[in-house]
Design an enzyme around this catalytic site. Structure first.
Site, PDB file in Angstrom:
ATOM      1  N   ARG A 122     -34.656 -11.935  -3.596  1.00 20.14           N
ATOM      2  CA  ARG A 122     -35.425 -10.677  -3.567  1.00 20.14           C
ATOM      3  C   ARG A 122     -36.829 -11.035  -3.121  1.00 20.14           C
ATOM      4  O   ARG A 122     -37.572 -11.733  -3.827  1.00 20.14           O
ATOM      5  CB  ARG A 122     -35.459 -10.006  -4.940  1.00 20.14           C
ATOM      6  CG  ARG A 122     -36.492  -8.883  -4.984  1.00 20.14           C
ATOM      7  CD  ARG A 122     -36.379  -7.985  -6.190  1.00 20.14           C
ATOM      8  NE  ARG A 122     -35.177  -7.172  -6.125  1.00 20.14           N
ATOM      9  CZ  ARG A 122     -34.946  -6.126  -6.901  1.00 20.14           C
ATOM     10  NH1 ARG A 122     -35.840  -5.755  -7.793  1.00 20.14           N
ATOM     11  NH2 ARG A 122     -33.819  -5.445  -6.791  1.00 20.14           N
ATOM     12  N   HIS A 149     -31.857  -2.437   0.968  1.00 23.54           N
ATOM     13  CA  HIS A 149     -31.308  -2.834  -0.343  1.00 23.54           C
ATOM     14  C   HIS A 149     -29.783  -2.651  -0.287  1.00 23.54           C
ATOM     15  O   HIS A 149     -29.232  -1.770  -0.927  1.00 23.54           O
ATOM     16  CB  HIS A 149     -31.937  -1.952  -1.427  1.00 23.54           C
ATOM     17  CG  HIS A 149     -31.761  -2.474  -2.824  1.00 23.54           C
ATOM     18  ND1 HIS A 149     -31.180  -3.695  -3.113  1.00 23.54           N
ATOM     19  CD2 HIS A 149     -32.081  -1.920  -4.025  1.00 23.54           C
ATOM     20  CE1 HIS A 149     -31.174  -3.872  -4.430  1.00 23.54           C
ATOM     21  NE2 HIS A 149     -31.706  -2.806  -5.001  1.00 23.54           N
ATOM     22  N   GLN A 152     -27.324  -2.462  -3.442  1.00 18.46           N
ATOM     23  CA  GLN A 152     -27.400  -1.201  -4.178  1.00 18.46           C
ATOM     24  C   GLN A 152     -26.402  -0.194  -3.628  1.00 18.46           C
ATOM     25  O   GLN A 152     -25.742   0.534  -4.371  1.00 18.46           O
ATOM     26  CB  GLN A 152     -28.823  -0.640  -4.063  1.00 18.46           C
ATOM     27  CG  GLN A 152     -29.022   0.675  -4.779  1.00 18.46           C
ATOM     28  CD  GLN A 152     -28.907   0.529  -6.291  1.00 18.46           C
ATOM     29  OE1 GLN A 152     -29.540  -0.343  -6.877  1.00 18.46           O
ATOM     30  NE2 GLN A 152     -28.104   1.359  -6.926  1.00 18.46           N
ATOM     31  N   ASP A 240     -35.267   8.156  -5.168  1.00 21.05           N
ATOM     32  CA  ASP A 240     -35.732   6.845  -5.629  1.00 21.05           C
ATOM     33  C   ASP A 240     -37.219   7.000  -5.918  1.00 21.05           C
ATOM     34  O   ASP A 240     -37.838   8.017  -5.538  1.00 21.05           O
ATOM     35  CB  ASP A 240     -35.453   5.787  -4.541  1.00 21.05           C
ATOM     36  CG  ASP A 240     -35.849   4.378  -4.955  1.00 21.05           C
ATOM     37  OD1 ASP A 240     -35.988   4.113  -6.169  1.00 21.05           O
ATOM     38  OD2 ASP A 240     -36.020   3.525  -4.062  1.00 21.05           O
ATOM     39  N   CYS A 279     -31.146   4.660  -7.930  1.00 19.75           N
ATOM     40  CA  CYS A 279     -30.890   3.219  -8.089  1.00 19.75           C
ATOM     41  C   CYS A 279     -31.549   2.653  -9.335  1.00 19.75           C
ATOM     42  O   CYS A 279     -31.148   1.593  -9.813  1.00 19.75           O
ATOM     43  CB  CYS A 279     -31.366   2.478  -6.845  1.00 19.75           C
ATOM     44  SG  CYS A 279     -33.148   2.534  -6.586  1.00 19.75           S
ATOM     45  N   ARG A 307     -23.304  -1.948 -10.307  1.00 18.84           N
ATOM     46  CA  ARG A 307     -23.949  -3.093  -9.641  1.00 18.84           C
ATOM     47  C   ARG A 307     -23.182  -4.375  -9.972  1.00 18.84           C
ATOM     48  O   ARG A 307     -22.959  -5.216  -9.114  1.00 18.84           O
ATOM     49  CB  ARG A 307     -25.418  -3.235 -10.092  1.00 18.84           C
ATOM     50  CG  ARG A 307     -26.356  -2.100  -9.704  1.00 18.84           C
ATOM     51  CD  ARG A 307     -26.555  -1.963  -8.211  1.00 18.84           C
ATOM     52  NE  ARG A 307     -26.976  -3.197  -7.564  1.00 18.84           N
ATOM     53  CZ  ARG A 307     -28.232  -3.656  -7.496  1.00 18.84           C
ATOM     54  NH1 ARG A 307     -29.217  -2.949  -8.019  1.00 18.84           N
ATOM     55  NH2 ARG A 307     -28.538  -4.786  -6.886  1.00 18.84           N
TER      56      ARG A 307
END
Ligand code: CP
Ligand code: NVA
Length: 320
Positions: A122, A149, A152, A240, A279, A307
């Site tokens: 990340r 991402h 996700q 988000d 998310c 996830r």
């Protein structure tokens, strides 16, 4: 890069299977990953913790998790996924590595490739992700950059399909910032064959290259500035945070994005069966009202759980 004979006698394939963006992978590959995620989820229903899946397919393998930015879900789900698959993890933060003192990302990739079987990173810097992948002999997984991402989205599509059946031909509405998660929704729309309607303020739309890419893929991706137009009749409404990691203009963003909040009035325009996805982490009162976030149509906790199951499919694909 030539195939490499490992000290164990195993042959390391010459081209590692990176998971960098959904746009790099074809639809059947992604579909097979979702099937695998569901299969593993069903197989261990009700079993939590680190007890391995019956086949423990990644026994003896090690995943390095590099976090240059904070994470709850990505960190815990990859760690648990690897352990449940029989493998182990090593978690490193940016300032624990010599990277923080100027060692290049390429050299870091070469060295880590001699120790571990896969790397998840990340970092906000998407070019650093690409440089890591270009120099690694082991699979590299994108655990979020400023640009995308993808992990996700595997969980998000899984969650949609668990609740509402096949996503192909359905409509997803995004209301808010055209950020990294929105970018991966665009990639997903092309690969999974659904319509994506994005409502973003003019200052915070997705990068034009992404929309051009979607056109080139004949994907059904539409951009508007009107959240009501985007959400009307949709099967799923997504948002988000309005202020992502690395964003510095918090007050201006909150002001410009306030009309894009997903609240009860906006959800009322969606299809009667529509679900809400986010998310996480969520900011109640900013991008989502408390009533939607905690309401009956919210699927966010399943989404967060998924996830874990999705990471397993990604890991087994990368390390097959
Ligand atoms: N959704 C997500 O990636 O959460 P984290 O930042 O907690 O990993
Ligand atoms: N868009 C958010 C996602 C967090 C998981 C961020 O980049 O901060």
């Amino acid at each position: 890069m030539a195939a490499q004979i490992l000290s164990t006698g195993a042959v390391r394939p010459s081209a590692p299977r990176h998971f960098l963006d959904l746009s790099d992978l074809d639809a059947p590959t992604l579909r097979a990953m979702l099937t695998e995620a569901s299969r593993r989820k069903a197989a261990r229903a009700g079993r939590g913790g680190a007890a391995p899946d019956a086949d423990a397919p990644l026994s003896g393998r090690v995943l390095a998790l590099i976090f240059d930015r904070p994470s709850t879900r990505t960190r815990v789900s990859f760690d648990l996924a690897m352990r449940q698959l029989g493998g182990e993890t090593l978690t490193l933060t940016g300032d624990e590595l010599q990277l923080g003192r100027g060692e290049t990302i390429g050299d870091t990739a070469r060295v880590l490739s001699r120790y571990v079987d896969a790397i998840m990173i990340r970092t906000l810097d998407h070019d650093a992700l690409l440089e890591l992948a270009a120099n690694a002999d082991v699979p590299v997984i994108n655990g979020l950059t400023r640009r995308t991402h993808p992990c996700q989205l595997m969980a998000d599509v899984l969650t949609f399909e668990e609740r509402l059946g096949p996503i192909a031909g359905r409509t997803v509405a995004w209301s808010g910032d055209g950020n990294n998660v929105a970018a991966s929704w665009i990639h997903a729309a092309a690969r999974f064959g659904f319509t994506l309607r994005l409502a973003c303020p003019p200052e915070h739309g997705p990068r034009p290259e992404l929309l051009a890419w979607a056109r080139g893929e004949a994907a059904r991706v539409e951009l508007t500035h009107d959240p009501r137009a985007a959400v009307r009749g949709a099967d799923c409404v997504v948002t988000d945070t309005f202020v992502s990691m690395g964003d510095e203009d918090r007050d201006a963003r909150l002001a410009r994005l306030a009309p894009y909040q997903v609240d009860e009035a906006l959800m009322a325009l969606a299809a009667p069966h529509a679900i809400f996805l986010h998310c996480l982490p969520a900011h109640r009162g900013e991008e989502v009202s408390p009533g939607v976030m905690d309401g009956a149509r919210s699927a966010v906790w399943d989404e967060a759980e998924n996830r874990l199951h999705a990471q397993k499919a990604i890991l087994t694909w990368c390390l097959r």
